[in-house]
Design a protein around this motif. Sequence first.
Motif, short mmCIF file in Angstrom:
data_model
loop_
_atom_site.label_atom_id
_atom_site.label_comp_id
_atom_site.label_asym_id
_atom_site.label_seq_id
_atom_site.Cartn_x
_atom_site.Cartn_y
_atom_site.Cartn_z
N VAL A 1 0.81 -1.05 -0.17
CA VAL A 1 0.04 0.04 0.18
C VAL A 1 0.99 1.19 0.07
N CYS A 2 2.04 1.36 0.82
CA CYS A 2 2.90 2.18 0.89
C CYS A 2 3.57 2.73 -0.67
N GLU A 3 3.63 1.66 -1.40
CA GLU A 3 4.31 1.79 -2.66
C GLU A 3 3.25 2.11 -3.83
N ASN A 4 2.09 1.66 -3.56
CA ASN A 4 0.95 1.90 -4.54
C ASN A 4 -0.21 2.66 -3.85
N TYR A 5 -0.02 3.78 -3.19
CA TYR A 5 -0.89 4.38 -2.32
C TYR A 5 -2.00 4.98 -3.18
#
Length: 258
Positions: A231-235
Amino acid sequence: MFKYLHIKNKMCDIVLMGDAILDNYAGLNNSDNDLKWELEERGYKVKNAACDGCTLSNLSKGNMIPKKNGYDVDSNSRLDQFRILDIGNKEQGKKVPTVVLSIGGSDMKNKSISFVLGAKAFIENLLTNSFIKSYEEIIERILDKTPNLILTVLFEPCIANGSPYGIFANQLDFVYSEWRKFILSIATKYDLPVIDLSCTLNKNNRSHYGKNYTCMSDKSNKLFSKMIKYVCENYQGKVVYFAPDCDTKTIKKYKIKN
């Protein structure tokens, strides 16, 4: 009022904030490899501002760590001294961390006596107007500090292998479904991503749970850290992320419909 703790001499990447879903070492078979450790293994600097037993009131009022069994929880956990950290100011143009928030499970536990009145009465007694207002105030105060906030949906207790929760399966389905709707409504209002643990852990699979029927196992905890990283990388706001049946190879997502 919120209390803040300065992060001295370094900037963290992730702040864990809330309850035992995040401060989860006590329920794991290998307690050394808790969520904080798993995230650090993935290359993040992590501050733990979560605590087993933390309620919405603890978080919103900036209370000190509650005592548990006569001892300060701080002396037996990996928790920073205060609930809320001074995580910087997004207006200053500086790097600010991602906050992962899980709160509400301890509130459910504290109101469990009302479960005898039925699942509908229980969830109505939990999701009062004042509770929702306090929850939204927490969201807004976090977003005032960082635009990067990930919500989580609580997972249901395990009902397999002689679990005492098995006889309440239908009622629990209703309660956690209503809780999920509430979190998704918050995500929609504030344009936030959600990690849906209720659609990730399988309540019929004991291997997804740790030392008891309400804690993550080492396997699901490792997957949780992978999902946070994803999620951090594909927020994306208003997007729900989940991994059906704790499938470590497949993280799915869908857009929340308004």
